[in-house]
Design a protein around this motif. Sequence first.
Motif, PDB file in Angstrom:
ATOM      1  N   ALA A 130     -42.404  39.867  22.247  1.00  0.00           N
ATOM      2  CA  ALA A 130     -41.498  40.759  23.184  1.00  0.00           C
ATOM      3  C   ALA A 130     -40.663  41.804  22.291  1.00  0.00           C
ATOM      4  O   ALA A 130     -40.181  41.194  20.988  1.00  0.00           O
ATOM      5  N   PRO A 131     -40.492  43.018  22.668  1.00  0.00           N
ATOM      6  CA  PRO A 131     -39.781  43.874  21.906  1.00  0.00           C
ATOM      7  C   PRO A 131     -38.365  43.623  22.225  1.00  0.00           C
ATOM      8  O   PRO A 131     -38.097  42.839  23.064  1.00  0.00           O
ATOM      9  N   PRO A 132     -37.484  43.996  21.098  1.00  0.00           N
ATOM     10  CA  PRO A 132     -36.007  43.746  21.313  1.00  0.00           C
ATOM     11  C   PRO A 132     -35.446  44.259  22.496  1.00  0.00           C
ATOM     12  O   PRO A 132     -35.823  45.393  23.312  1.00  0.00           O
ATOM     13  N   PHE A 133     -34.280  43.535  23.066  1.00  0.00           N
ATOM     14  CA  PHE A 133     -33.581  43.868  24.443  1.00  0.00           C
ATOM     15  C   PHE A 133     -33.006  45.330  23.983  1.00  0.00           C
ATOM     16  O   PHE A 133     -32.166  45.400  22.901  1.00  0.00           O
ATOM     17  N   ASP A 134     -33.200  46.146  24.913  1.00  0.00           N
ATOM     18  CA  ASP A 134     -32.560  47.821  24.709  1.00  0.00           C
ATOM     19  C   ASP A 134     -31.421  47.712  25.820  1.00  0.00           C
ATOM     20  O   ASP A 134     -31.865  47.913  26.937  1.00  0.00           O
ATOM     21  N   PRO A 135     -30.119  47.777  25.687  1.00  0.00           N
ATOM     22  CA  PRO A 135     -29.097  47.823  26.473  1.00  0.00           C
ATOM     23  C   PRO A 135     -29.198  49.115  27.360  1.00  0.00           C
ATOM     24  O   PRO A 135     -28.611  49.257  28.353  1.00  0.00           O
ATOM     25  N   ARG A 136     -29.765  50.213  26.661  1.00  0.00           N
ATOM     26  CA  ARG A 136     -29.938  51.559  27.581  1.00  0.00           C
ATOM     27  C   ARG A 136     -31.238  51.600  28.223  1.00  0.00           C
ATOM     28  O   ARG A 136     -31.374  52.423  29.001  1.00  0.00           O
ATOM     29  N   ASP A 137     -31.959  50.674  28.097  1.00  0.00           N
ATOM     30  CA  ASP A 137     -33.458  50.777  28.856  1.00  0.00           C
ATOM     31  C   ASP A 137     -33.775  49.047  28.873  1.00  0.00           C
ATOM     32  O   ASP A 137     -34.612  48.613  28.486  1.00  0.00           O
ATOM     33  N   PRO A 138     -32.915  48.483  29.691  1.00  0.00           N
ATOM     34  CA  PRO A 138     -33.129  46.956  29.640  1.00  0.00           C
ATOM     35  C   PRO A 138     -34.278  46.550  30.476  1.00  0.00           C
ATOM     36  O   PRO A 138     -34.829  45.330  30.089  1.00  0.00           O
ATOM     37  N   LEU A 139     -35.018  47.151  31.488  1.00  0.00           N
ATOM     38  CA  LEU A 139     -36.349  46.906  31.869  1.00  0.00           C
ATOM     39  C   LEU A 139     -37.254  47.156  31.056  1.00  0.00           C
ATOM     40  O   LEU A 139     -38.623  47.064  31.443  1.00  0.00           O
ATOM     41  N   GLY A 140     -37.328  48.151  30.246  1.00  0.00           N
ATOM     42  CA  GLY A 140     -38.595  48.856  29.491  1.00  0.00           C
ATOM     43  C   GLY A 140     -39.232  49.733  30.277  1.00  0.00           C
ATOM     44  O   GLY A 140     -40.441  50.166  30.249  1.00  0.00           O
ATOM     45  N   ILE A 141     -38.366  50.664  30.964  1.00  0.00           N
ATOM     46  CA  ILE A 141     -39.129  51.583  31.832  1.00  0.00           C
ATOM     47  C   ILE A 141     -39.648  52.493  31.156  1.00  0.00           C
ATOM     48  O   ILE A 141     -40.602  53.377  31.495  1.00  0.00           O
ATOM     49  N   ASP A 142     -39.205  52.819  29.859  1.00  0.00           N
ATOM     50  CA  ASP A 142     -39.835  54.102  29.051  1.00  0.00           C
ATOM     51  C   ASP A 142     -41.122  53.637  28.855  1.00  0.00           C
ATOM     52  O   ASP A 142     -41.730  54.800  28.679  1.00  0.00           O
ATOM     53  N   ASP A 143     -41.775  52.524  28.870  1.00  0.00           N
ATOM     54  CA  ASP A 143     -42.900  52.062  28.862  1.00  0.00           C
ATOM     55  C   ASP A 143     -43.855  52.643  29.893  1.00  0.00           C
ATOM     56  O   ASP A 143     -44.973  52.958  29.370  1.00  0.00           O
ATOM     57  N   LEU A 144     -43.353  53.220  30.963  1.00  0.00           N
ATOM     58  CA  LEU A 144     -44.075  53.581  31.837  1.00  0.00           C
ATOM     59  C   LEU A 144     -44.312  55.067  31.736  1.00  0.00           C
ATOM     60  O   LEU A 144     -45.383  55.528  32.508  1.00  0.00           O
ATOM     61  N   LEU A 145     -43.855  55.754  30.812  1.00  0.00           N
ATOM     62  CA  LEU A 145     -43.967  57.155  30.657  1.00  0.00           C
ATOM     63  C   LEU A 145     -44.972  57.461  29.601  1.00  0.00           C
ATOM     64  O   LEU A 145     -45.096  56.753  28.894  1.00  0.00           O
ATOM     65  N   SER A 146     -45.526  58.742  30.061  1.00  0.00           N
ATOM     66  CA  SER A 146     -46.559  58.969  28.953  1.00  0.00           C
ATOM     67  C   SER A 146     -45.866  59.746  27.853  1.00  0.00           C
ATOM     68  O   SER A 146     -44.906  60.358  28.032  1.00  0.00           O
ATOM     69  N   ASP A 147     -46.680  60.194  26.860  1.00  0.00           N
ATOM     70  CA  ASP A 147     -46.265  60.807  25.582  1.00  0.00           C
ATOM     71  C   ASP A 147     -45.548  62.266  26.172  1.00  0.00           C
ATOM     72  O   ASP A 147     -44.490  62.675  25.838  1.00  0.00           O
ATOM     73  N   GLU A 148     -46.503  63.036  26.856  1.00  0.00           N
ATOM     74  CA  GLU A 148     -46.033  64.292  27.487  1.00  0.00           C
ATOM     75  C   GLU A 148     -44.685  63.909  28.474  1.00  0.00           C
ATOM     76  O   GLU A 148     -43.982  65.095  28.403  1.00  0.00           O
ATOM     77  N   GLU A 149     -44.568  62.942  29.117  1.00  0.00           N
ATOM     78  CA  GLU A 149     -43.372  63.044  30.169  1.00  0.00           C
ATOM     79  C   GLU A 149     -42.235  62.562  29.062  1.00  0.00           C
ATOM     80  O   GLU A 149     -41.076  63.338  29.398  1.00  0.00           O
ATOM     81  N   ARG A 150     -42.286  61.726  28.054  1.00  0.00           N
ATOM     82  CA  ARG A 150     -41.235  61.744  27.108  1.00  0.00           C
ATOM     83  C   ARG A 150     -40.988  62.834  26.564  1.00  0.00           C
ATOM     84  O   ARG A 150     -39.507  63.202  26.165  1.00  0.00           O
ATOM     85  N   ALA A 151     -41.964  63.610  26.100  1.00  0.00           N
ATOM     86  CA  ALA A 151     -41.564  64.930  25.727  1.00  0.00           C
ATOM     87  C   ALA A 151     -40.579  65.983  26.355  1.00  0.00           C
ATOM     88  O   ALA A 151     -39.702  66.620  25.819  1.00  0.00           O
ATOM     89  N   VAL A 152     -40.957  66.072  27.656  1.00  0.00           N
ATOM     90  CA  VAL A 152     -40.119  66.735  28.460  1.00  0.00           C
ATOM     91  C   VAL A 152     -38.860  66.462  28.558  1.00  0.00           C
ATOM     92  O   VAL A 152     -37.999  66.928  28.696  1.00  0.00           O
TER      93      VAL A 152
END
Length: 396
Positions: free
Chosen positions: A6-28
Amino acid sequence: MSATAAPPFDPRDPLGIDDLLSDEERAVRDTVRRWAADRVLPEIAGWYERGELPVIRELARELGSLGALGMSLEGYGCAGASAVQYGLACLELEAADSGIRSLVSVQGSLAMYAIHRFGSEEQKREWLPRMAAGEVIGCFGLTEPDAGSDPAAMRTRAKREAGGDWVLDGRKMWITNGSVAGVAVVWARTDEGVRGFVVPTDTPGFSAPEITHKWSLRASVTSELVLDGVRLPAGAVLPEVTGLKGPLSCLNHARYGIVWGAMGAARSSFEAALDYAGTREQFGRPIGGFQLTQAKLADMAVELHKGVLLAHHLGRRMDAGRLRPEQVSFGKLNNVREAIEICRTSRTILGANGISLEYPVMRHATNLESVLTYEGTVEMHQLVLGKALTGIDAFR
C-alpha cells in the motif's frame, strides 16, 4: 496473486481520493490551484479586511483565459469541461476564498447557464463568448428584499407594451457581481408567468448600488439591482422557458459547484489547523500530541474527506446525466454545514490566533455563513429532502 504494498498514508489525502481522478482532472485542479496561489492568496486577507475586490475585472479576464467561466458549457468559447473538472475548480477557488468561487459560480452557473440553456441563438452569440473570456461580467437577479426562499412571491414586474417592448420595474437584493456587471439576467413576473430577461446594465433605468457593511463575503461585490422603467426590446426575453423552473434549474447548477467549493474552504481551514498543531507548543510539546487535539483533527478529516467523496460521486452522476435536484440538495446541505463545523473546530485549535487574518480560518468561517444561506437555506434543503423521503410536501 502477488501482494502489492500500500502507498504511504497521506495526511492531506487519507483516503487516496486522488487515485479516482484522471490525469486531465488533476491537470485542471493543479492549474486552478496554482492560479489561486499566485493571484489570490497573497492579497486576499487585505481585500477581506478592507471589504473590497479591486481587481475583479482583471481576475475575471484571467479566469476566462483559464477556461473557468462557463466551464462546463459547450460552444460559444466555453471550455466544455466535465462536471468533475468544474467541481475541482470550484474546490480550489473556494480554498482561496468563497468570494472568488462566487464570482465564477454566478458568472458561469447562473448568468451564462441561463443564457446558454434558455436563450435565443442571437443572445448566445452576443453574450456568451465575451462572458467566457471574462470581458463581460454577468449577474443573476432573482432574490428580492421580501422574496428569498419564496421566489414565487417576487414583486419585480415586466409588462409588454403594444409595440412589443417590455418594461421592467422592481428591485433585486444580495446580487453578486451586480455593480460590475455588463449584463444582468433578471427574473420578473409577467401576465404569462415568470420570465427571464437579458438586461444590458447600461440600459436607462437600471442601477446597481453596492451593498457595504458586510461581515461575510467581504472580498466579493454584492449589490442591489434597481429597475425603474427599464425598457427592453422584445428580443430581450429568454424564449425557451416560462415559470420558476427556469431560475430554479440555474440555481441547481450553481448549488452543485457549492458542494465542491465548501470542501475547499474546509480543507484550507483543516490544513491550517493541522500545520499549527504540529508547531505550536504548550506544556513542553506540540499541541498535536495531545489526545483532545488529535480527536478534533481526526473528526475533521473524516468529515472533510467524506464531503469530498460525496462531491465526487455527485459529479460522476452529473457527467452520466443521472443527477437529481434532490441529490444536489443532499450535497449542499451536508457539505456546507460540515465545512462550517470544520472551520469552527480549526479555530479552537489555533486558539486566539484563529481570529487573526494571518490565518484563513475565521475568514472562511464567516464566508460560509453566507454560503449556508444562499442558493437555498438549510431549512429549504431539509424540506426538499423531507419531501423526497416521505412524498409529502411540507413547504406550506
